[in-house]
Design an enzyme around this catalytic site. Structure first.
Site, PDB file in Angstrom:
ATOM      1  N   ASN A   9       0.846  -1.195   0.000  1.00 50.15           N
ATOM      2  CA  ASN A   9       0.000   0.000   0.000  1.00 50.15           C
ATOM      3  C   ASN A   9       0.891   1.258   0.000  1.00 50.15           C
ATOM      4  OD1 ASN A   9      -1.493   2.251   1.046  1.00 50.15           O
ATOM      5  ND2 ASN A   9      -3.116   0.813   1.620  1.00 50.15           N
ATOM      6  N   GLY A  11       0.131   4.380   0.053  1.00 46.73           N
ATOM      7  CA  GLY A  11      -0.275   5.420   1.003  1.00 46.73           C
ATOM      8  C   GLY A  11       0.311   5.160   2.383  1.00 46.73           C
ATOM      9  N   LYS A  12       0.164   3.900   2.823  1.00 46.52           N
ATOM     10  CA  LYS A  12       0.757   3.526   4.116  1.00 46.52           C
ATOM     11  C   LYS A  12       2.268   3.771   4.104  1.00 46.52           C
ATOM     12  CE  LYS A  12      -1.776  -0.663   5.502  1.00 46.52           C
ATOM     13  NZ  LYS A  12      -1.616  -2.097   5.779  1.00 46.52           N
ATOM     14  N   ASP A  72      -1.545  -4.122   9.905  1.00 44.09           N
ATOM     15  CA  ASP A  72      -2.904  -4.287   9.409  1.00 44.09           C
ATOM     16  C   ASP A  72      -3.750  -3.188  10.035  1.00 44.09           C
ATOM     17  OD1 ASP A  72      -4.222  -6.180   7.578  1.00 44.09           O
ATOM     18  OD2 ASP A  72      -5.682  -6.325   9.200  1.00 44.09           O
ATOM     19  N   PHE A 155      -5.205   8.592   1.430  1.00 38.99           N
ATOM     20  CA  PHE A 155      -5.638   7.411   0.674  1.00 38.99           C
ATOM     21  C   PHE A 155      -6.839   6.799   1.390  1.00 38.99           C
ATOM     22  CE2 PHE A 155      -4.252   3.856   3.389  1.00 38.99           C
ATOM     23  CZ  PHE A 155      -3.440   4.527   4.290  1.00 38.99           C
ATOM     24  N   ASP A 158      -9.806   8.346   3.793  1.00 41.60           N
ATOM     25  CA  ASP A 158      -9.472   9.679   4.322  1.00 41.60           C
ATOM     26  C   ASP A 158     -10.491  10.769   3.944  1.00 41.60           C
ATOM     27  OD1 ASP A 158      -7.272   8.775   5.678  1.00 41.60           O
ATOM     28  OD2 ASP A 158      -5.792   9.549   4.271  1.00 41.60           O
ATOM     29  N   LYS A 178      -1.871  13.853   9.984  1.00 40.29           N
ATOM     30  CA  LYS A 178      -1.708  12.396  10.106  1.00 40.29           C
ATOM     31  C   LYS A 178      -0.368  11.996  10.727  1.00 40.29           C
ATOM     32  CE  LYS A 178      -3.874   9.308   7.517  1.00 40.29           C
ATOM     33  NZ  LYS A 178      -4.141   8.438   6.349  1.00 40.29           N
ATOM     34  N   HIS A 183      -3.934   6.977  13.645  1.00 43.96           N
ATOM     35  CA  HIS A 183      -3.763   5.648  14.238  1.00 43.96           C
ATOM     36  C   HIS A 183      -2.378   5.080  13.904  1.00 43.96           C
ATOM     37  CE1 HIS A 183      -5.322   5.704  10.241  1.00 43.96           C
ATOM     38  NE2 HIS A 183      -5.224   4.402  10.067  1.00 43.96           N
ATOM     39  N   ARG A 184      -1.961   5.284  12.645  1.00 37.43           N
ATOM     40  CA  ARG A 184      -0.664   4.746  12.200  1.00 37.43           C
ATOM     41  C   ARG A 184       0.486   5.505  12.866  1.00 37.43           C
ATOM     42  NH1 ARG A 184      -2.055   4.799   7.619  1.00 37.43           N
ATOM     43  NH2 ARG A 184      -2.779   2.654   7.696  1.00 37.43           N
TER      44      ARG A 184
HETATM   45  P1  ITT Z   1      -0.995  -4.213   2.750  1.00 37.80           P
HETATM   46  O1  ITT Z   1      -1.747  -5.406   3.307  1.00 37.80           O
HETATM   47  O2  ITT Z   1      -0.145  -4.565   1.574  1.00 37.80           O
HETATM   48  O3  ITT Z   1      -0.251  -3.452   3.811  1.00 37.80           O
HETATM   49  P2  ITT Z   1      -3.658  -3.129   2.378  1.00 37.80           P
HETATM   50  O4  ITT Z   1      -4.186  -1.843   1.856  1.00 37.80           O
HETATM   51  O5  ITT Z   1      -4.297  -4.398   1.865  1.00 37.80           O
HETATM   52  O6  ITT Z   1      -2.080  -3.167   2.138  1.00 37.80           O
HETATM   53  P3  ITT Z   1      -4.751  -3.620   4.991  1.00 37.80           P
HETATM   54  O7  ITT Z   1      -5.139  -5.017   4.677  1.00 37.80           O
HETATM   55  O8  ITT Z   1      -4.151  -3.317   6.323  1.00 37.80           O
HETATM   56  O9  ITT Z   1      -3.698  -3.087   3.937  1.00 37.80           O
HETATM   57  O10 ITT Z   1      -6.043  -2.700   4.748  1.00 37.80           O
HETATM   58  C1  ITT Z   1      -6.020  -1.388   5.204  1.00 37.80           C
HETATM   59  C2  ITT Z   1      -7.170  -0.623   4.553  1.00 37.80           C
HETATM   60  O11 ITT Z   1      -7.821   0.164   5.563  1.00 37.80           O
HETATM   61  C3  ITT Z   1      -6.638   0.356   3.535  1.00 37.80           C
HETATM   62  O12 ITT Z   1      -6.551  -0.233   2.241  1.00 37.80           O
HETATM   63  C4  ITT Z   1      -7.667   1.481   3.615  1.00 37.80           C
HETATM   64  O13 ITT Z   1      -8.806   1.144   2.868  1.00 37.80           O
HETATM   65  C5  ITT Z   1      -8.029   1.465   5.101  1.00 37.80           C
HETATM   66  N1  ITT Z   1      -7.148   2.371   5.861  1.00 37.80           N
HETATM   67  C6  ITT Z   1      -6.209   2.015   6.774  1.00 37.80           C
HETATM   68  N2  ITT Z   1      -5.556   3.099   7.228  1.00 37.80           N
HETATM   69  C7  ITT Z   1      -6.088   4.154   6.591  1.00 37.80           C
HETATM   70  C8  ITT Z   1      -5.834   5.534   6.624  1.00 37.80           C
HETATM   71  O14 ITT Z   1      -4.851   6.061   7.344  1.00 37.80           O
HETATM   72  N3  ITT Z   1      -6.566   6.326   5.846  1.00 37.80           N
HETATM   73  C9  ITT Z   1      -7.561   5.826   5.084  1.00 37.80           C
HETATM   74  N4  ITT Z   1      -7.859   4.534   4.967  1.00 37.80           N
HETATM   75  C10 ITT Z   1      -7.115   3.693   5.714  1.00 37.80           C
END
Ligand code: ITT
Length: 203
Positions: A9, A11-12, A72, A155, A158, A178, A183-184
């Site tokens: 991801n 964005g993360k 996660d 992302f 948000d 952020k 949370h992150r």
């Molecule tokens: P990875 O498993 O590869 O890390 P992923 O996007 O599949 O990527 P997750 O399974 O942890 O990751 O799902 C997290 C989802 O939750 C993410 O795709 C967003 O839809 C939402 N999310 C988490 N943190 C967020 C944030 O800070 N802002 C907005 N949406 C967020």
């Protein structure tokens, strides 16, 4: 010292990089995009912790002598019995875009007339140290769901998430908010305290 993050991801990853670059510039941060042979594991756990550990373990298998992390995260909406939760990334289907996920969430809330729009983001991180010690960090951000998306930054959900005490969505507040209060950020800043004490030891 290196940290390998099991995430696809972008964005993360950019949020992690902003935090680590600011707080621990000596740390070199990599992700699964830097490891062409990395295969993302199926996220078949029942909790954020299960899935964070699944991701961290698969990175540990590739980089046994380094710090590795799996994270996660997701959005829990009270009126939807805490959905989408661990299904946040794929709420509207296996290849759903952020806009499709948001549209589904807004529709589900709209069906429930007068539903309370209270929600929270959760982040759970599992880290393995170079010696294999498992560490866990968690962070939470409380807020509510707006009726229409606003803002261009960030992302995921948000544009429809209004943190408690704010009049702008996360997508309008952007990294300035952020990196301090998400949370992150909360989970990452706790990890950074732990990592900071290890970083003075050369690798
Ligand atoms: P990875 O498993 O590869 O890390 P992923 O996007 O599949 O990527 P997750 O399974 O942890 O990751 O799902 C997290 C989802 O939750 C993410 O795709 C967003 O839809 C939402 N999310 C988490 N943190 C967020 C944030 O800070 N802002 C907005 N949406 C967020």
């Amino acid at each position: 010292m290196e940290l390998w993050i099991a995430t696809s991801n972008k964005g993360k990853l950019s949020e992690f990089k902003l935090l680590f670059d600011k707080e621990l510039p000596a740390l070199r941060v990599f992700s699964q995009a830097d490891l062409p042979t990395f295969h993302a594991p199926p996220e078949n756990g029942k909790t954020f912790l299960d899935n964070a550990r699944i991701k961290a373990r698969s990175m540990k298998a590739m980089k046994p002598g380094q710090w590795v992390m799996g994270e996660d995260s997701g959005l829990e909406v009270e009126a939807l019995n805490n959905l989408p939760g661990i299904h946040s990334a794929r709420y509207a289907g296996p290849h759903a875009s952020d806009s499709e996920n948001m549209a589904k969430l807004l529709k589900m809330l709209q069906i429930r007339t007068n539903a309370v729009r209270k929600a929270r983001f959760l982040c759970t991180m599992v880290v393995f140290s170079p010696t294999g010690e498992e560490l866990q960090f968690v962070g939470e951000l409380a807020g509510s769901i707006e009726r229409t998306p606003r803002g261009q930054m960030g992302f995921g959900y948000d544009p429809i998430f209004l943190p408690d005490g704010e009049s702008k969505t996360l997508a309008e507040l952007g990294p300035a908010f952020k990196t301090k209060s998400s949370h992150r950020a909360k989970a990452t800043l706790e990890f950074i305290v732990k990592l900071g004490s290890a970083i003075s030891v050369p690798d």
